[in-house]
Design a protein around this motif. Structure first.
Motif, PDB file in Angstrom:
ATOM      1  N   ALA A  33      63.983  63.935  47.603  1.00 50.26           N
ATOM      2  CA  ALA A  33      63.752  64.602  48.851  1.00 50.26           C
ATOM      3  C   ALA A  33      63.245  63.894  50.027  1.00 50.26           C
ATOM      4  O   ALA A  33      63.679  64.254  51.132  1.00 50.26           O
ATOM      5  CB  ALA A  33      62.489  65.671  48.285  1.00 50.26           C
ATOM      6  N   ASP A  34      62.384  62.699  49.653  1.00 54.52           N
ATOM      7  CA  ASP A  34      62.179  61.897  50.774  1.00 54.52           C
ATOM      8  C   ASP A  34      63.374  61.244  51.593  1.00 54.52           C
ATOM      9  O   ASP A  34      63.540  61.073  52.808  1.00 54.52           O
ATOM     10  CB  ASP A  34      61.177  60.806  50.501  1.00 54.52           C
ATOM     11  CG  ASP A  34      59.684  61.381  50.137  1.00 54.52           C
ATOM     12  OD1 ASP A  34      59.460  62.403  50.584  1.00 54.52           O
ATOM     13  OD2 ASP A  34      58.867  60.649  49.345  1.00 54.52           O
ATOM     14  N   SER A  35      64.330  60.921  50.645  1.00 58.10           N
ATOM     15  CA  SER A  35      65.551  60.293  51.137  1.00 58.10           C
ATOM     16  C   SER A  35      66.287  61.260  52.215  1.00 58.10           C
ATOM     17  O   SER A  35      66.906  61.049  53.386  1.00 58.10           O
ATOM     18  CB  SER A  35      66.469  59.814  50.164  1.00 58.10           C
ATOM     19  OG  SER A  35      66.965  60.529  49.495  1.00 58.10           O
TER      20      SER A  35
ATOM     21  N   THR B 142      57.278  57.341  46.518  1.00 59.50           N
ATOM     22  CA  THR B 142      58.231  56.464  47.321  1.00 59.50           C
ATOM     23  C   THR B 142      57.687  55.325  47.673  1.00 59.50           C
ATOM     24  O   THR B 142      56.842  55.128  48.538  1.00 59.50           O
ATOM     25  CB  THR B 142      58.892  57.576  48.365  1.00 59.50           C
ATOM     26  OG1 THR B 142      59.059  58.818  47.872  1.00 59.50           O
ATOM     27  CG2 THR B 142      60.033  56.895  49.154  1.00 59.50           C
ATOM     28  N   SER B 143      58.750  54.358  47.355  1.00 57.01           N
ATOM     29  CA  SER B 143      58.801  53.060  48.223  1.00 57.01           C
ATOM     30  C   SER B 143      60.105  52.837  48.853  1.00 57.01           C
ATOM     31  O   SER B 143      61.166  53.250  48.447  1.00 57.01           O
ATOM     32  CB  SER B 143      58.469  51.931  47.040  1.00 57.01           C
ATOM     33  OG  SER B 143      59.239  51.907  46.180  1.00 57.01           O
TER      34      SER B 143
ATOM     35  N   MET C 132      67.098  51.904  50.905  1.00 56.81           N
ATOM     36  CA  MET C 132      67.114  52.283  49.529  1.00 56.81           C
ATOM     37  C   MET C 132      65.589  52.703  49.228  1.00 56.81           C
ATOM     38  O   MET C 132      64.625  52.430  49.280  1.00 56.81           O
ATOM     39  CB  MET C 132      67.149  50.934  48.672  1.00 56.81           C
ATOM     40  CG  MET C 132      68.446  50.200  48.831  1.00 56.81           C
ATOM     41  SD  MET C 132      68.370  48.478  48.335  1.00 56.81           S
ATOM     42  CE  MET C 132      67.870  47.637  49.654  1.00 56.81           C
ATOM     43  N   PHE C 133      65.674  53.992  48.823  1.00 58.49           N
ATOM     44  CA  PHE C 133      64.551  54.959  48.380  1.00 58.49           C
ATOM     45  C   PHE C 133      64.198  54.813  46.731  1.00 58.49           C
ATOM     46  O   PHE C 133      65.055  55.084  46.004  1.00 58.49           O
ATOM     47  CB  PHE C 133      64.633  56.396  48.692  1.00 58.49           C
ATOM     48  CG  PHE C 133      64.644  56.507  50.112  1.00 58.49           C
ATOM     49  CD1 PHE C 133      63.251  57.010  50.605  1.00 58.49           C
ATOM     50  CD2 PHE C 133      65.486  56.239  51.141  1.00 58.49           C
ATOM     51  CE1 PHE C 133      63.172  57.246  51.955  1.00 58.49           C
ATOM     52  CE2 PHE C 133      65.293  56.403  52.257  1.00 58.49           C
ATOM     53  CZ  PHE C 133      64.137  56.784  52.888  1.00 58.49           C
ATOM     54  N   LYS C 134      63.181  54.280  46.661  1.00 58.15           N
ATOM     55  CA  LYS C 134      62.870  53.920  45.013  1.00 58.15           C
ATOM     56  C   LYS C 134      61.441  54.388  44.628  1.00 58.15           C
ATOM     57  O   LYS C 134      60.489  54.803  45.445  1.00 58.15           O
ATOM     58  CB  LYS C 134      62.635  52.394  44.916  1.00 58.15           C
ATOM     59  CG  LYS C 134      63.816  51.440  45.635  1.00 58.15           C
ATOM     60  CD  LYS C 134      63.665  50.123  45.279  1.00 58.15           C
ATOM     61  CE  LYS C 134      62.843  49.562  46.463  1.00 58.15           C
ATOM     62  NZ  LYS C 134      62.581  48.178  46.499  1.00 58.15           N
ATOM     63  N   LYS C 135      61.589  54.680  43.122  1.00 60.87           N
ATOM     64  CA  LYS C 135      60.234  55.181  42.487  1.00 60.87           C
ATOM     65  C   LYS C 135      59.099  54.006  42.625  1.00 60.87           C
ATOM     66  O   LYS C 135      59.850  52.744  42.800  1.00 60.87           O
ATOM     67  CB  LYS C 135      60.502  55.599  41.323  1.00 60.87           C
ATOM     68  CG  LYS C 135      61.180  57.093  41.228  1.00 60.87           C
ATOM     69  CD  LYS C 135      61.286  57.397  39.716  1.00 60.87           C
ATOM     70  CE  LYS C 135      62.150  56.753  38.888  1.00 60.87           C
ATOM     71  NZ  LYS C 135      62.468  57.258  37.598  1.00 60.87           N
ATOM     72  N   ARG C 136      58.193  54.106  42.366  1.00 63.25           N
ATOM     73  CA  ARG C 136      56.752  53.051  42.406  1.00 63.25           C
ATOM     74  C   ARG C 136      57.623  51.988  41.495  1.00 63.25           C
ATOM     75  O   ARG C 136      57.049  50.918  41.537  1.00 63.25           O
ATOM     76  CB  ARG C 136      55.645  53.762  42.074  1.00 63.25           C
ATOM     77  CG  ARG C 136      54.867  54.148  43.477  1.00 63.25           C
ATOM     78  CD  ARG C 136      53.517  54.570  42.975  1.00 63.25           C
ATOM     79  NE  ARG C 136      53.518  55.887  42.411  1.00 63.25           N
ATOM     80  CZ  ARG C 136      52.489  56.468  42.030  1.00 63.25           C
ATOM     81  NH1 ARG C 136      51.198  56.060  42.148  1.00 63.25           N
ATOM     82  NH2 ARG C 136      52.523  57.604  41.693  1.00 63.25           N
TER      83      ARG C 136
ATOM     84  N   ALA D 154      68.018  56.989  45.553  1.00 58.39           N
ATOM     85  CA  ALA D 154      69.022  57.385  46.372  1.00 58.39           C
ATOM     86  C   ALA D 154      69.017  56.218  47.553  1.00 58.39           C
ATOM     87  O   ALA D 154      68.064  55.657  47.782  1.00 58.39           O
ATOM     88  CB  ALA D 154      68.620  58.686  46.859  1.00 58.39           C
ATOM     89  N   ASN D 155      70.261  56.410  48.218  1.00 62.44           N
ATOM     90  CA  ASN D 155      70.287  55.064  49.268  1.00 62.44           C
ATOM     91  C   ASN D 155      70.911  56.040  50.619  1.00 62.44           C
ATOM     92  O   ASN D 155      71.261  57.198  50.361  1.00 62.44           O
ATOM     93  CB  ASN D 155      71.270  54.554  49.050  1.00 62.44           C
ATOM     94  CG  ASN D 155      71.295  53.263  48.022  1.00 62.44           C
ATOM     95  OD1 ASN D 155      70.046  52.851  47.839  1.00 62.44           O
ATOM     96  ND2 ASN D 155      71.874  53.243  47.119  1.00 62.44           N
ATOM     97  N   VAL D 156      70.083  55.821  51.585  1.00 59.54           N
ATOM     98  CA  VAL D 156      70.629  56.554  53.121  1.00 59.54           C
ATOM     99  C   VAL D 156      71.262  55.253  53.823  1.00 59.54           C
ATOM    100  O   VAL D 156      70.822  54.179  53.990  1.00 59.54           O
ATOM    101  CB  VAL D 156      69.375  56.918  53.667  1.00 59.54           C
ATOM    102  CG1 VAL D 156      70.037  57.232  55.112  1.00 59.54           C
ATOM    103  CG2 VAL D 156      68.735  57.943  53.031  1.00 59.54           C
TER     104      VAL D 156
END
Length: 191
Positions: free
Chosen positions: A42-44, A121-122, A168-172, A178-180
């Protein structure tokens, strides 16, 4: 009066109870992992929407919170980690002549810090032109700037990275969810 002879649980009953506990624990861990992944995804998508808003604002002159126009500047988008250890997406302004970003007094969300992403999110940024990867931590930050023609303003100088690339949206734990992609021609999408 008859007293019952209670010998306790059998070994089979104990194994069944332990198996049920193991299954329930595994299912709860999986559901928490899915929940964290959904929040990062969702953040991405939120970031991708913010990129779209900056692209739509490329013709307008940036205005600070007092209503004053910033002549010669473009709206830009900054993604960074604040001292509260959260990642923020902040609307800002970019002056191409001086090659400076104006990050204060533009975005009114969260006391000027911008839109706060979830704590799960990181983000890392891979710059398209040089391939440089920047972790959005501490001093690392990345910017998206659209030129008036709808293409991405490309430049890399020092610790400021802006232009086309992959966010690159990653978990901790470091797993990429996901990638934007923000391309030089101005298109952007989430995968």
């Amino acid at each position: 009066m008859k007293i019952k002879n209670n010998k306790g649980y059998s070994l089979i009953e104990l194994i069944i109870v332990l198996a049920i506990i193991a299954i329930v624990s595994t299912m709860s861990l999986l559901s928490i992992n899915v929940l964290f992944s959904a929040k990062v995804k969702a953040d991405s998508q939120t970031f991708n929407s913010e990129v779209g808003l900056i692209k739509a604002d490329r013709y307008s002159e940036p205005v600070d919170l007092s209503g004053n126009k910033i002549p010669g500047a473009y709206y830009a988008l900054r993604i960074y980690r604040h001292s509260d250890n959260r990642v923020y997406v902040q609307k800002c302004a970019y002056n191409p002549v001086a090659d400076v970003f104006i990050t204060s007094n533009i975005d009114k969300r969260n006391d000027g810090r911008g839109l706060k992403l979830t704590s799960y999110t990181s983000v890392s940024y891979a710059e398209q032109k040089t391939g440089t990867v920047v972790d959005i931590t501490g001093t690392g930050e990345a910017y998206v700037v659209y030129d008036k023609d709808g293409t991405i303003h490309l430049h890399t100088s020092g610790s400021k990275y802006y232009g086309a690339g992959k966010f690159m949206f990653k978990k901790r734990n470091g797993d990429i969810v996901a990638n934007v992609y923000v391309r030089g021609n101005g298109s952007h999408n989430v995968r």
